[in-house]
Design a protein around this motif. Structure first.
Motif, PDB file in Angstrom:
ATOM      1  N   CYS A  21      71.206 105.025  48.424  1.00  0.00           N
ATOM      2  CA  CYS A  21      71.318 103.923  47.912  1.00  0.00           C
ATOM      3  C   CYS A  21      72.310 103.124  48.322  1.00  0.00           C
ATOM      4  N   ALA A  22      72.027 102.186  49.085  1.00  0.00           N
ATOM      5  CA  ALA A  22      73.022 101.059  49.578  1.00  0.00           C
ATOM      6  C   ALA A  22      73.233  99.667  48.675  1.00  0.00           C
ATOM      7  N   ALA A  23      74.542  99.467  48.461  1.00  0.00           N
ATOM      8  CA  ALA A  23      74.488  98.369  47.315  1.00  0.00           C
ATOM      9  C   ALA A  23      75.189  97.195  48.108  1.00  0.00           C
ATOM     10  N   SER A  24      74.988  96.036  47.763  1.00  0.00           N
ATOM     11  CA  SER A  24      75.648  94.823  48.293  1.00  0.00           C
ATOM     12  C   SER A  24      75.824  94.060  46.887  1.00  0.00           C
ATOM     13  N   GLY A  25      76.958  93.085  46.790  1.00  0.00           N
ATOM     14  CA  GLY A  25      77.495  92.532  45.694  1.00  0.00           C
ATOM     15  C   GLY A  25      78.391  93.230  44.671  1.00  0.00           C
ATOM     16  N   TYR A  26      78.830  92.663  43.682  1.00  0.00           N
ATOM     17  CA  TYR A  26      79.931  92.940  42.940  1.00  0.00           C
ATOM     18  C   TYR A  26      79.799  92.518  41.685  1.00  0.00           C
ATOM     19  N   ILE A  27      79.898  93.466  40.523  1.00  0.00           N
ATOM     20  CA  ILE A  27      80.221  93.159  39.191  1.00  0.00           C
ATOM     21  C   ILE A  27      81.140  93.924  38.404  1.00  0.00           C
ATOM     22  N   PHE A  28      82.089  93.233  37.920  1.00  0.00           N
ATOM     23  CA  PHE A  28      83.274  93.960  37.451  1.00  0.00           C
ATOM     24  C   PHE A  28      83.044  95.217  36.331  1.00  0.00           C
ATOM     25  N   SER A  29      81.989  94.996  35.569  1.00  0.00           N
ATOM     26  CA  SER A  29      81.909  95.912  34.780  1.00  0.00           C
ATOM     27  C   SER A  29      80.876  97.056  35.025  1.00  0.00           C
ATOM     28  N   ILE A  30      80.379  97.188  36.096  1.00  0.00           N
ATOM     29  CA  ILE A  30      79.701  98.283  36.885  1.00  0.00           C
ATOM     30  C   ILE A  30      80.759  99.329  37.140  1.00  0.00           C
ATOM     31  N   ASN A  31      80.693 100.640  36.903  1.00  0.00           N
ATOM     32  CA  ASN A  31      81.763 101.383  37.187  1.00  0.00           C
ATOM     33  C   ASN A  31      80.908 102.707  37.330  1.00  0.00           C
ATOM     34  N   ALA A  32      79.448 102.644  37.761  1.00  0.00           N
ATOM     35  CA  ALA A  32      78.710 103.983  37.890  1.00  0.00           C
ATOM     36  C   ALA A  32      77.470 103.317  38.690  1.00  0.00           C
ATOM     37  N   ARG A  33      76.875 104.493  39.307  1.00  0.00           N
ATOM     38  CA  ARG A  33      75.878 104.303  39.923  1.00  0.00           C
ATOM     39  C   ARG A  33      74.600 105.588  39.650  1.00  0.00           C
ATOM     40  N   ALA A  34      73.491 105.492  39.466  1.00  0.00           N
ATOM     41  CA  ALA A  34      72.718 106.514  39.010  1.00  0.00           C
ATOM     42  C   ALA A  34      71.295 106.549  39.999  1.00  0.00           C
ATOM     43  N   TRP A  35      70.571 107.651  39.698  1.00  0.00           N
ATOM     44  CA  TRP A  35      69.461 107.873  40.231  1.00  0.00           C
ATOM     45  C   TRP A  35      68.465 108.151  38.917  1.00  0.00           C
ATOM     46  N   TYR A  36      67.127 107.506  39.161  1.00  0.00           N
ATOM     47  CA  TYR A  36      66.150 107.813  38.003  1.00  0.00           C
ATOM     48  C   TYR A  36      65.041 108.230  38.783  1.00  0.00           C
ATOM     49  N   ARG A  37      64.156 108.643  37.785  1.00  0.00           N
ATOM     50  CA  ARG A  37      62.652 109.340  38.600  1.00  0.00           C
ATOM     51  C   ARG A  37      61.761 108.783  37.531  1.00  0.00           C
ATOM     52  N   GLN A  38      60.601 108.566  38.161  1.00  0.00           N
ATOM     53  CA  GLN A  38      59.323 108.580  37.379  1.00  0.00           C
ATOM     54  C   GLN A  38      58.303 109.036  38.158  1.00  0.00           C
ATOM     55  N   ALA A  39      57.787 110.162  37.274  1.00  0.00           N
ATOM     56  CA  ALA A  39      56.514 110.627  37.916  1.00  0.00           C
ATOM     57  C   ALA A  39      55.109 110.103  37.088  1.00  0.00           C
ATOM     58  N   PRO A  40      54.039 110.365  37.935  1.00  0.00           N
ATOM     59  CA  PRO A  40      52.828 109.446  37.276  1.00  0.00           C
ATOM     60  C   PRO A  40      52.541 109.772  35.871  1.00  0.00           C
ATOM     61  N   GLY A  41      52.230 109.016  34.958  1.00  0.00           N
ATOM     62  CA  GLY A  41      52.048 108.991  33.618  1.00  0.00           C
ATOM     63  C   GLY A  41      53.261 109.550  32.785  1.00  0.00           C
ATOM     64  N   LYS A  42      54.461 109.444  33.419  1.00  0.00           N
ATOM     65  CA  LYS A  42      55.575 110.015  32.443  1.00  0.00           C
ATOM     66  C   LYS A  42      56.791 108.650  32.515  1.00  0.00           C
ATOM     67  N   GLN A  43      57.576 108.727  31.514  1.00  0.00           N
ATOM     68  CA  GLN A  43      58.532 107.869  31.370  1.00  0.00           C
ATOM     69  C   GLN A  43      59.742 107.976  32.516  1.00  0.00           C
TER      70      GLN A  43
END
Length: 124
Positions: A21-43
């Motif tokens: 996951c490559a990122a561009s840009g900057y926001i001061f309050s962002i201090n973490a990055r995450a991975w989520y996933r979503q399977a069919p029919g699930k949250q």
């Protein structure tokens, strides 16, 4: 902030993948990055996150099989997934947000900055 996810694909059970996951840009309050996933029919569910100081947390479903890491020089976060199972099949999204500690535990709050998603399919 713009996020670009890549690295998904079709893999056999027991195999490995590394998502980026490559990122561009900057926001001061962002201090973490995450991975989520979503399977069919699930949250959509949180898979793992990493803070700017390198602290990490994992969902129980991937703990011991996955490693989240970051390259600050490239502003890129990775998710190495090993021993993949069919139940890992999902669209994986990267996110930028905020991690805070309460009573010694880290909690992650996603901001509305999402990558476009990358499909991971685990099947023989």
């Amino acid at each position: 902030v713009q996020l670009q996810a890549s690295g998904g694909g079709l893999v056999q059970p027991g195999g490995s993948l590394r998502l980026s996951c490559a990122a561009s840009g900057y926001i001061f309050s962002i201090n973490a990055r995450a991975w989520y996933r979503q399977a069919p029919g699930k949250q959509r569910e949180l898979v793992a996150f990493i803070t700017t100081d390198g602290s990490t947390r994992y969902a129980d479903s991937v703990k011991g099989r996955s490693t989240i890491s970051r390259d600050n020089t490239q502003n890129t976060v990775y998710l190495q997934m090993n021993s993949l199972k069919p139940e890992d099949t999902a669209v994986y999204y990267c996110n930028a947000g905020e991690a805070r500690t309460y009573s010694g535990s880290y909690y992650y709050t996603p901001y509305d900055y999402w990558g476009q998603g990358t499909q991971v399919t685990v099947s023989s």
